[in-house]
Write an enzyme that holds these catalytic residues in place. Structure first.
Site, short mmCIF file in Angstrom:
data_model
loop_
_atom_site.label_atom_id
_atom_site.label_comp_id
_atom_site.label_asym_id
_atom_site.label_seq_id
_atom_site.Cartn_x
_atom_site.Cartn_y
_atom_site.Cartn_z
N GLU A 218 0.95 -12.37 -1.66
CA GLU A 218 1.66 -11.11 -1.89
C GLU A 218 0.87 -9.90 -1.37
OE1 GLU A 218 3.73 -8.70 -5.57
OE2 GLU A 218 1.66 -9.35 -5.76
N GLU B 276 5.67 -6.16 -0.73
CA GLU B 276 6.52 -5.28 -1.53
C GLU B 276 6.40 -3.85 -1.03
OE1 GLU B 276 6.87 -3.28 -5.99
OE2 GLU B 276 5.72 -5.15 -5.76
N ASP C 1 1.24 -5.59 -1.73
CA ASP C 1 1.91 -4.36 -2.14
C ASP C 1 1.53 -3.30 -1.11
OD1 ASP C 1 3.16 -5.16 -4.65
OD2 ASP C 1 1.11 -5.37 -5.40
N HIS D 135 -0.11 -13.77 -6.59
CA HIS D 135 0.12 -12.40 -7.03
C HIS D 135 -1.12 -11.54 -6.77
CE1 HIS D 135 0.46 -9.37 -10.44
NE2 HIS D 135 1.57 -9.18 -9.77
N HIS E 40 -1.85 -2.09 -5.07
CA HIS E 40 -0.73 -2.25 -6.00
C HIS E 40 -0.10 -0.93 -6.41
CE1 HIS E 40 1.21 -2.78 -9.99
NE2 HIS E 40 1.75 -3.78 -9.34
#
Length: 317
Positions: free
Chosen positions: A35, A140, A37, A8, A50
């Site tokens: 991950e 994401e 973002d 994460h 993020h």
């Protein structure tokens, strides 16, 4: 199949989130996926951050005073990539400027920077080549409707970057995640994205998107999702109710309903320094979601610790 360890924002329990050092550390710790973002700059470059804001994780206010919007926040979208590259990244701070997790990397120390999505994908490709591993990525798309209102179709730009780095279909080591259910439908059915998709599930009160997460958690909502996505990424608290007086936690039924709809379950976020309510240790928390609930992956700030637990559980079986 063992649950996937999803780093994460990288190994952000140890190094500032979404920095390349945090990603390299997570890779070395044996994460299955890293991950990213993704947010767009003023010149339509895609960077890994993020938030759509810069002020909680960089020194933007000191370097560019007067560039905040009326709400006092500094937006990624208001800066060119060249300007964003001048910023120093720090451990995440709260509204008062205090570290959100005080025991982590000391704020305002070290030389950490913001990087582009393309740069991170190149890092992962290079590490995979050098090690012979096939560690995946888990990007994401942040706030696509907001980005569109700001003048950029972030999803189209995002898919172009992925394609340029060889990510095209369900066989590739990638999941694409988003909180916006409408955008995931668009990715799959209008933009022709064949990559595995994940519907992130928040709470309606969070305001992440114009998506009804309460409906998505119902049997009919999950069945509808299964026509578009491959997995759900629920908040851990949506999956269980803590046991009272030492009793074991109990499932809310969401995991069972999702599995019944043919969806994988990748809950967030597993933090050794911020346990979910009702768990006495990080090991207990990881084991409950991995073994008892049968989760298929875990987003964690501490990929080494989850890797160890997952491997230990596999050995016991």
């Amino acid at each position: 199949l063992m649950p996937a360890v999803i780093a994460h924002r990288g190994a952000c329990g140890y190094l500032p989130e979404h920095t390349l050092p945090a990603k390299a550390m997570a890779y070395a710790m044996g994460a299955d996926f890293l991950e990213q973002d993704v947010v767009a700059t003023r010149d339509d470059e895609l960077v890994v951050l993020h938030d759509i804001h810069l002020d909680r994780v960089t020194d933007v206010a000191a370097r560019y005073p007067g560039r905040a919007r009326e709400d006092t926040r500094y937006y990624v979208r208001d800066f060119d990539l060249a300007e964003i590259r001048t910023l120093r990244v720090t451990e995440r701070l709260d509204d008062e400027g205090h570290p959100v997790y005080p025991g982590r990397f000391p704020p305002h120390t070290g030389h950490f920077a913001v990087h582009t999505l393309a740069e991170e994908l190149a890092l992962v490709a290079g590490l995979n080549r050098a090690t012979g591993c096939n560690t995946g990525v888990y990007p994401e798309i942040k706030r696509p409707a907001w980005h569109l209102a700001q003048g950029v179709d972030i999803s189209v730009a995002f898919l172009e970057v992925l394609a340029a780095h060889g990510y095209a279909g369900p066989q590739d080591a990638i999941f694409v995640q988003c909180f916006d259910a409408t955008e995931l439908v668009r990715l799959r059915h209008e933009l022709g994205c064949r990559i595995r998709l994940v519907q992130l599930i928040g709470e309606n009160s969070w305001g992440e998107a114009a998506t009804d997460y309460d409906f998505l958690r119902t049997g009919s909502g999950l069945t509808e999702l299964a026509g578009t996505v491959d997995a759900i990424g629920p908040w851990v608290s949506q999956l269980y109710a803590p046991g009272s007086d030492g009793e074991a936690p109990r499932s809310t039924g969401l995991a069972e309903r999702a599995r019944g709809a043919g969806l994988q379950i990748h809950p967030y976020t597993f933090r050794a320094d911020d346990l979910a309510p009702g768990f006495g240790s990080f090991a207990d928390m990881v084991r409950y979601f991995c073994v008892d609930l049968g989760g298929d992956g875990q987003f964690t700030d501490f990929p080494d610790q989850v890797r160890r637990r997952v491997d230990d559980d596999a050995d016991e079986r």
